[in-house]
Design an enzyme around this catalytic site. Structure first.
Site, PDB file in Angstrom:
ATOM      1  N   SER A 221       1.203  -4.469   0.153  1.00 54.55           N
ATOM      2  CA  SER A 221       1.743  -3.607  -0.889  1.00 54.55           C
ATOM      3  C   SER A 221       1.998  -4.399  -2.175  1.00 54.55           C
ATOM      4  O   SER A 221       1.051  -4.903  -2.795  1.00 54.55           O
ATOM      5  CB  SER A 221       3.019  -2.916  -0.376  1.00 54.55           C
ATOM      6  OG  SER A 221       3.413  -1.881  -1.238  1.00 54.55           O
ATOM      7  N   ASP A 244      -3.230  -3.083   2.127  1.00 55.57           N
ATOM      8  CA  ASP A 244      -2.792  -1.839   1.470  1.00 55.57           C
ATOM      9  C   ASP A 244      -2.102  -2.146   0.150  1.00 55.57           C
ATOM     10  O   ASP A 244      -0.949  -1.759  -0.094  1.00 55.57           O
ATOM     11  CB  ASP A 244      -1.875  -1.041   2.399  1.00 55.57           C
ATOM     12  CG  ASP A 244      -2.128   0.464   2.299  1.00 55.57           C
ATOM     13  OD1 ASP A 244      -3.174   0.854   1.756  1.00 55.57           O
ATOM     14  OD2 ASP A 244      -1.295   1.243   2.787  1.00 55.57           O
ATOM     15  N   HIS A 299       1.054   3.711   5.205  1.00 57.99           N
ATOM     16  CA  HIS A 299       1.319   2.471   4.480  1.00 57.99           C
ATOM     17  C   HIS A 299       2.183   1.512   5.297  1.00 57.99           C
ATOM     18  O   HIS A 299       1.959   0.299   5.312  1.00 57.99           O
ATOM     19  CB  HIS A 299       2.012   2.808   3.161  1.00 57.99           C
ATOM     20  CG  HIS A 299       2.184   1.656   2.220  1.00 57.99           C
ATOM     21  ND1 HIS A 299       1.145   0.858   1.802  1.00 57.99           N
ATOM     22  CD2 HIS A 299       3.301   1.171   1.606  1.00 57.99           C
ATOM     23  CE1 HIS A 299       1.590  -0.069   0.970  1.00 57.99           C
ATOM     24  NE2 HIS A 299       2.892   0.087   0.842  1.00 57.99           N
TER      25      HIS A 299
END
Length: 376
Positions: A221, A244, A299
């Site tokens: 992230s 991600d 996620h």
């Protein structure tokens, strides 16, 4: 932990293959470190939740109890020479949030240094106090608390993160040379699982165990954004792994400014069209970039949260999944195994010229290569 504050020090957890491989981990479960290194991390996670859910989150943490990581502290590292991975966490996370994936990477022959960033993006973290022998705690700063627009604030945070990556790399090089490092935790008892043994020669154990010619920067992230910015500013890293990745903070970085090999592994339901367009720019700009998507995933599947939810009792698990959907329908252990396998195959193609046996993707996990330029 090194240094006197977040400006000159760094806070990491070092995970590595141990010399003694015959240890029965289950028999020594009392030595496993707590997934919550301190009670303030429980508070930090609950405060990340929307205000209406924060009391519920605290109750669920109490009901679920503590979790422990199946690793042993302070073992002597194996005498082999291992590639190095520096790992950057995402927003509202910390150095234990991705323990399973980082432990798997270490088990496959890597030394993994997990940074706990002190840019106010961690769920909670701490710095040494100048006044006494305690820690000053830094809590997560929500975007609603920012002064100015979010992009500018994220740029400041991103630079702090990259500076911490550089200091981590400097620290690892000193350890690899056998230089003595002052671990601030040796002076405190509240984080005992992070302390080195009381031996003056402990640093010698890490001499020449790292292959500093094989350096990998990885993150999830916001950590993925840290990877891209870090590769641009620290050319010593040969590989970047973006799990991600949140592309908003690096929307102005030009793909041609990142020269290293780059692997994007996406979860299916997180990426926006603007993020995918940015990834596609990297993909189209270089033959050294790969993008993969794991189907039917969220996620947070990269983190340990789905594993913690699986360990909850029935009613707690149901309430958590209803209030805070952190887990997809796919088996989280298989998702982690697939992620690690893709990373290992990427590493092997670079470091071993593809001569090693390819790691297998678990049955039931579907992956696709490339990018479909539409919102998913």
């Amino acid at each position: 932990m090194t240094g006197t504050n977040q400006s000159d020090g760094v806070f990491i957890r070092l995970i590595y293959p141990a010399e003694e491989q015959s240890i029965n981990l289950c028999e020594r479960h009392s030595e496993w470190p707590n997934w919550y290194p301190h009670q303030n991390y429980k508070i930090g996670y609950s405060q990340v939740m929307p205000p209406r859910l924060s009391p519920v989150a605290r109750f669920l943490q109490y009901a679920a109890g503590d979790y422990f990581i199946p690793i042993l502290p302070n073992l002597k590292p194996s005498a082999n020479k291992f590639p190095v991975i520096v790992f950057s966490h995402g927003i509202a996370s910390n150095r234990t949030t991705y323990s399973n994936i980082c432990n798997q990477l270490a088990s496959n022959g890597f030394i993994v240094a997990v940074i706990e960033h002190r840019d106010e993006s961690a769920c909670a973290t701490c710095v040494p106090s100048k006044e006494n022998s305690e820690f000053n705690w830094l809590q997560y700063k929500k975007s609603s608390q920012f002064v100015g627009n979010e992009y500018d604030v994220r740029q400041v945070q991103l630079q702090i993160r990259v500076n911490e990556v550089q200091r981590t790399l400097d620290l690892l090089r000193k350890l690899n040379k056998g230089e003595q490092i002052e671990n601030i935790f040796n002076n405190y008892s509240t984080h005992s699982d992070e302390c080195l043994e009381n031996r003056n020669d402990r640093h010698i154990d890490f001499k020449n165990v790292m292959d500093t010619n094989k350096l990998i920067l990885a993150g999830h992230s916001y950590g993925g954004a840290t990877v891209i910015c870090g590769l641009k500013e620290i050319p010593e890293f040969q590989i970047g792994i973006c799990l991600d990745s949140w592309m908003f903070p690096v929307k102005e970085i030009k793909p041609e400014d990142v020269k290293q090999r780059l692997l994007f592994i996406n979860m299916e339901t997180f990426q926006s069209e603007s993020s995918l367009i940015k990834m596609n720019q990297f993909l189209q700009n270089s033959e050294t970039v790969e993008v993969w998507t794991i189907k039917n995933t969220r996620h947070t599947d990269i983190s340990d949260f789905p594993l913690l939810i699986m360990a909850c009792s029935g009613w707690v698990k149901s309430v958590v999944n209803w209030l805070i959907p952190l887990q997809s329908n796919a088996n989280p252990y298989h998702i982690h195994e697939a992620t690690v396998s893709m990373c290992l195959n990427f590493f092997q193609n670079i470091f071993d010229n593809g001569t090693s046996k390819a790691a297998q993707i678990p049955t039931g996990i579907e992956i696709t290569k490339g990018i479909k330029l539409k919102t998913i």
